[in-house]
Design an enzyme around this catalytic site. Sequence first.
Site, PDB file in Angstrom:
ATOM      1  N   HIS A 305       0.860  -1.192   0.000  1.00 10.55           N
ATOM      2  CA  HIS A 305       0.000   0.000   0.000  1.00 10.55           C
ATOM      3  C   HIS A 305       0.894   1.239   0.000  1.00 10.55           C
ATOM      4  O   HIS A 305       1.447   1.619  -1.025  1.00 10.55           O
ATOM      5  CB  HIS A 305      -0.920  -0.057   1.211  1.00 10.55           C
ATOM      6  CG  HIS A 305      -2.058   0.920   1.180  1.00 10.55           C
ATOM      7  ND1 HIS A 305      -2.336   1.731   0.105  1.00 10.55           N
ATOM      8  CD2 HIS A 305      -3.017   1.223   2.108  1.00 10.55           C
ATOM      9  CE1 HIS A 305      -3.395   2.479   0.365  1.00 10.55           C
ATOM     10  NE2 HIS A 305      -3.820   2.199   1.576  1.00 10.55           N
ATOM     11  N   HIS A 344      -2.589  -1.654 -11.173  1.00  9.47           N
ATOM     12  CA  HIS A 344      -3.371  -1.147 -10.044  1.00  9.47           C
ATOM     13  C   HIS A 344      -4.574  -2.049  -9.851  1.00  9.47           C
ATOM     14  O   HIS A 344      -5.097  -2.628 -10.809  1.00  9.47           O
ATOM     15  CB  HIS A 344      -3.825   0.295 -10.302  1.00  9.47           C
ATOM     16  CG  HIS A 344      -4.320   1.002  -9.080  1.00  9.47           C
ATOM     17  ND1 HIS A 344      -5.619   0.902  -8.648  1.00  9.47           N
ATOM     18  CD2 HIS A 344      -3.684   1.797  -8.180  1.00  9.47           C
ATOM     19  CE1 HIS A 344      -5.760   1.624  -7.549  1.00  9.47           C
ATOM     20  NE2 HIS A 344      -4.614   2.164  -7.232  1.00  9.47           N
ATOM     21  N   ASP A 400       2.602   5.572  -7.804  1.00  7.95           N
ATOM     22  CA  ASP A 400       3.802   5.273  -7.018  1.00  7.95           C
ATOM     23  C   ASP A 400       5.066   5.275  -7.872  1.00  7.95           C
ATOM     24  O   ASP A 400       6.163   5.484  -7.349  1.00  7.95           O
ATOM     25  CB  ASP A 400       3.657   3.907  -6.335  1.00  7.95           C
ATOM     26  CG  ASP A 400       2.498   3.866  -5.365  1.00  7.95           C
ATOM     27  OD1 ASP A 400       2.414   4.782  -4.535  1.00  7.95           O
ATOM     28  OD2 ASP A 400       1.670   2.948  -5.444  1.00  7.95           O
TER      29      ASP A 400
END
Length: 493
Positions: A305, A344, A400
Amino acid sequence: MAVTQKLPPKDSVTITEPPKDSVTITDNRTGKTIVVPITNNSIPAVAFKQLKTTPAVSSDRIDTDDTANGIRVFDPAFLNTAAISSKITFIDGDRGFLMHRGYPIEQLAEKSDFLETAYLLIYGRLPDKKQDTTWRYEVMHHTEISEDVKKVIGSMRYDSHPMSVFVSAFAALGAFAPEANPALQGRNLYLENKDVMNKNIIRILGKAGTIAAASMRVRMNRPFIAPRSDYSYCENLLYMMDAQSEGENYRPDSRLVKALDTLFILHADHEMNCSTATMTHVGSSLVDPYSAIAAAAAALYGPLHGGANEAVIRMVEKIGSVDNVLPFLEKVKRKEELLFGFGHRVYRNTDPRSKIIREVADSVFEACGREPLIEVATALRDAALKDEFFVSRRLYPNVDFWSGLIYKALGFPLDFFPILFAVPRVAGWLAHWKQMLDHGNGKIWRPRQVYVGEGLRDYVPMEQRADIEVSTDLDGVLDLPHYQSKRRLQSRL
């Protein structure tokens, strides 16, 4: 000539077509059929409780499948389960689209700032001028943390992970706010008193940045810097982290403030992810919001996460050079390496936030110098987007992938990256917590399970148990160091 209408017998059943917006489900075990309404392209899971059978039970058998209470919906990791209805954030994973309260993320990133976006998420509308002024004043004047909380943070080891400090500090904050604790003030504290709710929303949002900066200062072995209420939210955060001494007339570079503010907007909320689900799950017990924030932050701490952008940097550093990109991707295909920053759980197209972040990167590189790893990251992205293996699996760069490179260019240590995710996500956590209390059904979250363990059996006394030839339950435990000195070990001989 009169026409006589023949009436159906009294015991007959009139068969009608089921509503269009419904599904018809037949239990082939019993032949029972139910019609379940479809609302917002969803059906209520409790409808399946109507499909019951008679369990085969006896004095020596328990129905571990719980068939008498109907069918349960089995959904490991919540792949297709909606636990709430929400008005906050919408994601179209196939189109790569994200909006908060109806506003596209691209517009908010360009025209808004973090505090305004936080207000939008929490209260459902953009503030007017008076609300905006009050909101900013209150948040920035609730940034101080008490001396006792500072002692808690200061007691942490210098090499503690910043997220450990963040989680511990928020758990401690609840202990210093007894007036905000439903366990002390009554279970309906936040259900009935919106003033208390709003006050603690402001306090939590204001103190999140201060706690983040304090966790950095612990790592640097430097004294804490008091917040500046006359600075903007992100400007104050950078000031508290980077000022050399208390009261120094230091002002962070405006380009870096803007970049961090944009990143905070992009990280503020992302629907019902792991940490937000944790916030609402824990919050459904009516615990104080500080404890729920600590739990949510602990969920964010995990490498799947909030730790993902840290993993991206370690991956790119491991690749090392552009020449190593293609060999690395081949190892990924053979499952010899892991690819971070691509794909994702929701998006099946490009993460819309990654496009915005790529643009933010240029302003950061202009101020701090170009991050050397950007060449490797860009080559990795380009190669993956041209490779059918990754394209067919819809593995596109996510938020990210680029955010870690920006944080590294800004000079943040790798283990501080999750903190820069947690601080803005506090706004989203609070928004979902408030929504749950405002519009929830008052029930504590309590998922079901499918039991697949042993059936009913009798306890066997130790002397009657057979020896287990091969046991792996405690393998390696006896080999763990106990850190006892040779002197003490010698004394036991």
